[in-house]
Design an enzyme around this catalytic site. Structure first.
Site, mmCIF file in Angstrom:
data_model
loop_
_atom_site.group_PDB
_atom_site.id
_atom_site.type_symbol
_atom_site.label_atom_id
_atom_site.label_comp_id
_atom_site.label_asym_id
_atom_site.label_seq_id
_atom_site.Cartn_x
_atom_site.Cartn_y
_atom_site.Cartn_z
ATOM 1 N N GLN A 126 30.623 25.202 70.838
ATOM 2 C CA GLN A 126 31.805 23.885 70.063
ATOM 3 C C GLN A 126 33.022 25.060 70.639
ATOM 4 O OE1 GLN A 126 30.949 23.811 65.520
ATOM 5 N NE2 GLN A 126 29.304 24.591 66.848
ATOM 6 N N CYS A 127 33.998 24.328 70.362
ATOM 7 C CA CYS A 127 35.649 24.813 70.942
ATOM 8 C C CYS A 127 35.931 26.090 68.910
ATOM 9 C CB CYS A 127 36.745 24.704 70.268
ATOM 10 S SG CYS A 127 36.867 23.199 71.824
ATOM 11 N N SER A 128 36.478 26.959 70.032
ATOM 12 C CA SER A 128 36.852 28.075 68.208
ATOM 13 C C SER A 128 38.368 28.490 68.799
ATOM 14 C CB SER A 128 36.287 30.353 69.156
ATOM 15 O OG SER A 128 36.086 30.154 70.392
#
Lengths: 387, 499
Positions: A19-21
Site C-alpha cells: 500500500q502507500c505510506s
C-alpha cells in the site's frame, strides 16, 4: 518521461501486495531539523510501497533565497532543457540556477536530468495586472503542457519537492536528503495503481508551496477535475492526487478560505448530521456543500497537506485509510502507521487516531490560533448576503 | 368511406374461456367490443384497437390476447407498413397526423451504449446498507466562491430547492392528464421530498398545500397565471420548448375544457386552449432575460427560475445564453420526451437525443466557467435508475421523468393520449375513465417507484466507491462507451470501454 515503470517493475506484476505510506513531521517552533527522522520513519513502512514512486517535501530549505520561487524541473533530454531555459529566460528573472545535486545509486536507473532555478516572474511581458503566484502557476502549467519532456514538479518559495521512481530510502539517498534541513518534512512511499510509475507522478504533488502526499484513491476525481478546470487548473500529472493540491490552492490562496474550511469542503458531514445542527453551523455547512459540492473528495483517502506554516493530516469522512497522529514537545507527527512514529520518537506526549473527516492541523507557534488543532473549525458565524 | 387501412392489432378471444361478462366492453374506451345478445357473442371492431391492453389485463378468465395483426402488405424495406398506413390516413383525411407520447423510432439509445465503473480492491466499494449514501440535491444558482470577511463566512442568498433524490416529475398539465393523476403526482412528490411540475395548465387551489414540492410553469398560453400561482410554488419554470415537439406549441381541444379545468386555467369552458410556439413577448435572448427577471421580481427573488428548452442542434449556445439571462436552472428535454399530442412527423424527426445534448451543454457551460451559475436538469426518455446515474455523470444535477411516472400509474404507451380516450384514466378528462386512477393508490405507486430507483442509485454509488451524488455530477470518468464512434465518444466526453 522515460518509461521507467519497465525498469522498476520488470516482471510487469499487476499487483504487489502493498500500500502507500505517508509520513509527516513539523516543528511548530520553526526550528530547522534534519531529515533523518523522516527518512527513517518512511523507510520503516517500506512494505507499504512497491518501488514505483516516492518523494519528500521540505519547508525552510532555502533560507538564503527565501523570496525566490524555486522551480525544480525534470527533463527527459538536453533539448527539452534548452527549450525550457529559453522560456524561463524570457518570462522570469533567474537569480541562480544549478543542477540538483544527486548521488547516483544502483537502484535508481535512468533518472531524468533535474535542475532547480530560483526565479521571479517578469511582469513586463503581461498586459494584465495579476499577482505573482498566479503568473508562476500559469507558467508552470504552460511548461508542463507544452514543452515535451520537461516537467516542473516544485514551484514554491523556500521549500522543495524531491521525488522519483524508487523506494523512499532510495530517493532520499539519490538526492542526499540527509544534507537538507527544514521545519516541515512530509514523505511518501507509493504503490501506484491507477497510473504507471513515472517521475512526475510520484508524490508529493505540488503547486507553489502547496504539497500533498496521499494514500488512497479519489473516486470523485472526474468531478473534482472538471470543477477545477473551470478555474484554469490543468491536470497534467496523470494521478488523482493533484486535484487535492490544486483544490487547496484555489480555496485557500485564491478564495482566501482558512484551512479548516478547506478540510470541511473536502469532507463535510453528511446531510442528516447537518440537519441536526444548530442554525449557524447548519448554514455554514449548507453553504460549503452548496458552493463546493464538486470539491467534496470521495473515496478512500488519507492525506498530509503542507504549506508554509502549516501541516494538515486528514482522512475521508468514513475513514477508509489509516492515519495516526502524535505529539512530542513541539514536534507533531502524522503517519500511516504508529510504528513509524514510535521508531523515531518512542516516548510521545500524545498519540491518537484522528476521527474520519476531522483534520489535525499543526501550525507554527505565534501564528493565529493554537499550534495543534484537531477537527476544530474557527468560523464564528455565517452571514447571508443579499444578491 | 370505409377506411382502407389494415387493423394494427388482432383481438384473439378464447371462446372456451370467455364467460361473456362484458368487462372488456366496459373497459375499452375505443369501442372495440360490443355484445351480440342474439348469439350471446362478443363482437370485435379490431380496427379501433390501440393495444392498450386494458381488456386483456382485466379479463377475469384470461380469455383475451391482443397481438400484432398478421395481415401484411408485401414486405418492402422502404415502404414499411407504418409509412403506407400514414400515407393512406393522410389521403383519407387531408390533415396532420397526430400522436401521443415520445418518439418510438429506433434511434440509437446512448444510455445503452454506456457502462458504469465499479470499485475493486484499491478503492473499495461502499455498502449502502451500512454507510450513509447521500442523494440530496440542491437546484439553483451556486456561488462562484465563498468569502470570509470580518471573521464571518459570507453566504450569497441565491434561492434554491432541495430534493431528497435527484428525480422529479416533469411537466404534465392538468388537462393533458386527469385530475387524479395530477393529484397523485403532487402527493407523491410531497411524500418523497421531490418536485412535481404543474405544466402549463394552471394549478388547482386545493393542491397548493403541496407548494413546497411544486414547480409552476409559465408557458406561452399563460393559463392560470397570477401572483399567487407563482408565490405559492417553490420554483417557477419558463417553458420555451418540449422535446417531443420542438418549435411548436400546444393545443388542448375545447371538449376537454371542463368546468374545473376552465376555472384552473382561467379560460371559458369548452374553449380551445392554445399555447403558441413562441411566447409573444420573447423573440430574443434579451426578451427571455426580461421575463426571467420579471418573474424573479414578482416572487421577491425567493424562487429559483428555470428555463426549459428542447434539445436542438445548437442547444449548448442557447443554454449559455439562458444562463447569462439569469436562469437558475436549465432544463433540456430530449427527442424521446413525451407529450399528450404532437404532429407525428415532428415527434419522430426533430430534436436530439438527450444524452448528446446534455453532455454538450455541460461541457459548454464548463468551458465558459459558468456551470455554477445554473443547475442542469435533463428529461426525455429516462427509463430506469441507471439512465439517471449516467445522466448525472454526464453533467446533470437531476432529471425529470414523465412517461415513466405515467407507467407507474398504469400507462402502457399505446400513444393515443391525444384522443382523450385513455382507457387507463390517465390522459383523459372523461369522468368515467379518469376514476380508474385512484389518487391514493397512484401516489403509493409513484412513491414506490422513486424509492426503488433511489435505492438502486445508492447501490450504484456504493459500487463506484462514492457516497454522495455530488461526486458523480459531471464525473465522466465513471462512464465508458461501447459500440460508439469516436465522434460520439467525443460529444459525450467519455472514453471507450477498455480505455
Amino acid at each position: 518521461m522515460k518509461n521507467l515503470s519497465r525498469v522498476n517493475n520488470p516482471y510487469n506484476d499487476d499487483k504487489v501486495i502493498s500500500q502507500c505510506s505517508i509520513f509527516g513531521m513539523m516543528n511548530t517552533s520553526g526550528k530547522l531539523i534534519s531529515g533523518m527522522q523522516c527518512i527513517t520513519a518512511i523507510t520503516n513502512m517500506h512494505e507499504r510501497g512497491n518501488g514505483l514512486g516516492a518523494g519528500f517535501a521540505i519547508y525552510g530549505i532555502y533560507p538564503d533565497r527565501p523570496d525566490d520561487y524555486a522551480l525544480h524541473i525534470m527533463f527527459d533530454t538536453k533539448i527539452s532543457r534548452e527549450e525550457t531555459e529559453t522560456y524561463l529566460k524570457r518570462l522570469f528573472d533567474i537569480s541562480f540556477a544549478e543542477e540538483v545535486p544527486i548521488f547516483p545509486t544502483e537502484s535508481i536507473i535512468n533518472p531524468p536530468y533535474i535542475y532547480r532555478y530560483f526565479v521571479h516572474p517578469k511582469l513586463k511581458d503581461t498586459h494584465e495586472i495579476v499577482d505573482e503566484d498566479d503568473l508562476v502557476t500559469r507558467r508552470v502549467f504552460k511548461i508542463n503542457t507544452s514543452i515535451e519532456g520537461a516537467f516542473v514538479f516544485s514551484s514554491g518559495k523556500n521549500m522543495g519537492v524531491f521525488k522519483g521512481v524508487g523506494f523512499p530510502e532510495e530517493i532520499a539517498q539519490f538526492f542526499g536528503l540527509e544534507h537538507y534541513r527544514g521545519y516541515i518534512w512530509t514523505s511518501h512511499g507509493r504503490f501506484p495503481t491507477n497510473t504507471q510509475g513515472w517521475w512526475g507522478g510520484a508524490h508529493p504533488l505540488s503547486l507553489l508551496d502547496w504539497t500533498v502526499v496521499h494514500n488512497g484513491e479519489i473516486s470523485s476525481y472526474g468531478a473534482n477535475r472538471r470543477f477545477l478546470e473551470m478555474y484554469g487548473y490543468v491536470c497534467t500529472m496523470q494521478t488523482d492526487t493533484e486535484v487535492v493540491a490544486y483544490a487547496v490552492d484555489l480555496l485557500e490562496r485564491k478564495h482566501g478560505l482558512p484551512i479548516e474550511v478547506v478540510m470541511d469542503i473536502f469532507s463535510p458531514p453528511v446531510w442528516e448530521q447537518i440537519d441536526r445542527m444548530n442554525s449557524g453551523d447548519r448554514k455554514y455547512f449548507e453553504a460549503i456543500r452548496n458552493t463546493y459540492g464538486s470539491l467534496l473528495l470521495n473515496g478512500p483517502f488519507a492525506i498530509i497537506v503542507a504549506h508554509h506554516g502549516e501541516m494538515i493530516a486528514h482522512t475521508d469522512r468514513i475513514r477508509l485509510r489509516p492515519m495516526v497522529a502524535g505529539i512530542k514537545g513541539d514536534t507533531v507527527y502524522a503517519s500511516s502507521e504508529e510504528s513509524a512514529i514510535r521508531l523515531v520518537c518512542p516516548e510521545l506526549d500524545k498519540v491518537w487516531i484522528p476521527t474520519g473527516g476531522h483534520p489535525v492541523i499543526a501550525r507554527l507557534k505565534g501564528t493565529e490560533g493554537h499550534d495543534v488543532v484537531e477537527g476544530g473549525r474557527e468560523i464564528p458565524g455565517t452571514i447571508v448576503m443579499e444578491v | 368511406m370505409r377506411t382502407a387501412l389494415l387493423p394494427e392489432f388482432s383481438v384473439v378471444r378464447d371462446e372456451n374461456r370467455c364467460i361473456q361478462c362484458r368487462v372488456c366492453e366496459r373497459q375499452c374506451s375505443f369501442d372495440v367490443y360490443s355484445y351480440d345478445a342474439g348469439n350471446n357473442l362478443m363482437v370485435h371492431r379490431e380496427e379501433n384497437c390501440v393495444a392498450c391492453q386494458r381488456c386483456s389485463v382485466l379479463c377475469p378468465t384470461n380469455a383475451l390476447v391482443i397481438k400484432m395483426n398478421d395481415y401484411t402488405y408485401r414486405p418492402n424495406a422502404n415502404w414499411t407498413r407504418e409509412s403506407i398506413s400514414d400515407l393512406k390516413k393522410q389521403a383519407e383525411t387531408g390533415g396532420v397526423l397526430l400522436t401521443g407520447m415520445g418518439c418510438d423510432k429506433p434511434l440509437k439509445n446512448y444510455w445503452d451504449h454506456i457502462l458504469l465503473n465499479a470499485s475493486q480492491v484499491t478503492n473499495p466499494s461502499i455498502d449502502p446498507l451500512r454507510e450513509p449514501m447521500e442523494l440530496r440535491t440542491r437546484l439553483g444558482r451556486k456561488a462562484d466562491h465563498l468569502e470570509i470577511r470580518n471573521g464571518n463566512l459570507e453566504v450569497p442568498d441565491y434561492p434554491y430547492v432541495d430534493l431528497s433524490t435527484p428525480i422529479m416529475f416533469g411537466a404534465m398539465s392538468y388537462g393533458a392528464i386527469s385530475y387524479n393523476c395530477f393529484k397523485s403526482l403532487a402527493q407523491a412528490a410531497h411524500e418523497v421530498g421531490t418536485m412535481f411540475n404543474t405544466g402549463e395548465g394552471g394549478w388547482p387551489r386545493e393542491l397548493r398545500k403541496f407548494g413546497t414540492n411544486t414547480i409552476v410553469q409559465c408557458a406561452s398560453g399563460r393559463f392560470g397565471l397570477d401572483l399567487e400561482y407563482f408565490n405559492d410554488a417553490a420554483m417557477v419554470e419558463i417553458k420555451i420548448g418540449q422535446g417531443a415537439k420542438p418549435g411548436i406549441g400546444g393545443h388542448l381541444p375545447g371538449e376537454k375544457v371542463s368546468a374545473h379545468i376552465s376555472q384552473t386555467r382561467m379560460i371559458p369552458m369548452g374553449s380551445d386552449a392554445i399555447s403558441p410556439a413562441p411566447h409573444h413577448d420573447i423573440y430574443s435572448i434579451e426578451d427571455l432575460q426580461m421575463l426571467v427577471h420579471a418573474l424573479k421580481e414578482a416572487t421577491d427573488y425567493r424562487k429559483p427560475v428555470s428555463v426549459k428548452i428542447s434539445a436542438v442542434h445548437n442547444a449548448p449556445a442557447i443554454a449559455s445564453g439562458m444562463v447569462r439571462a439569469g436562469a437558475d436552472i436549465i432544463v433540456i428535454d430530449g427527442v424521446r420526451g413525451g407529450t399528450g399530442a404532437a404532429p407525428k412527423i415532428l415527434r419522430d424527426n426533430v430534436g436530439l437525443p438527450i444524452e448528446l445534448a446534455l453532455a454538450a451543454v455541460d461541457t459548454r457551460l464548463r468551458e465558459e466557467g459558468i456551470r455554477n451559475w445554473a443547475s442542469l436538469v435533463c428529461s426525455g426518455g429516462i427509463r430506469n435508475s441507471s439512465d439517471i446515474f449516467k445522466a448525472i455523470a454526464l453533467g446533470a444535477d437531476a432529471v425529470y421523468i414523465g412517461t415513466a411516472a405515467l407507467m407507474a400509474l398504469g400507462c402502457t404507451v399505446c400513444q393515443k393520449c391525444y384522443t382523450g380516450k385513455c382507457a387507463w384514466g390517465i390522459t383523459t378528462q372523461d369522468p368515467y375513465l379518469s376514476k380508474r386512477v385512484n389518487p391514493e393508490i397512484g401516489t403509493q405507486a409513484l412513491v414506490n417507484l422513486l424509492r426503488a430507483w433511489s435505492l438502486e442509485i445508492k447501490e450504484m454509488l456504493g459500487c463506484a466507491g462514492i457516497n454522495s451524488i455530488e461526486s458523480v455530477r459531471g464525473n465522466r470518468l465513471q462512464l465508458r462507451g461501447i459500440g460508439l464512434e469516436d465522434w460520439e465518444l467525443g460529444v459525450l466526453g467519455i472514453r471507450g470501454a477498455g480505455q
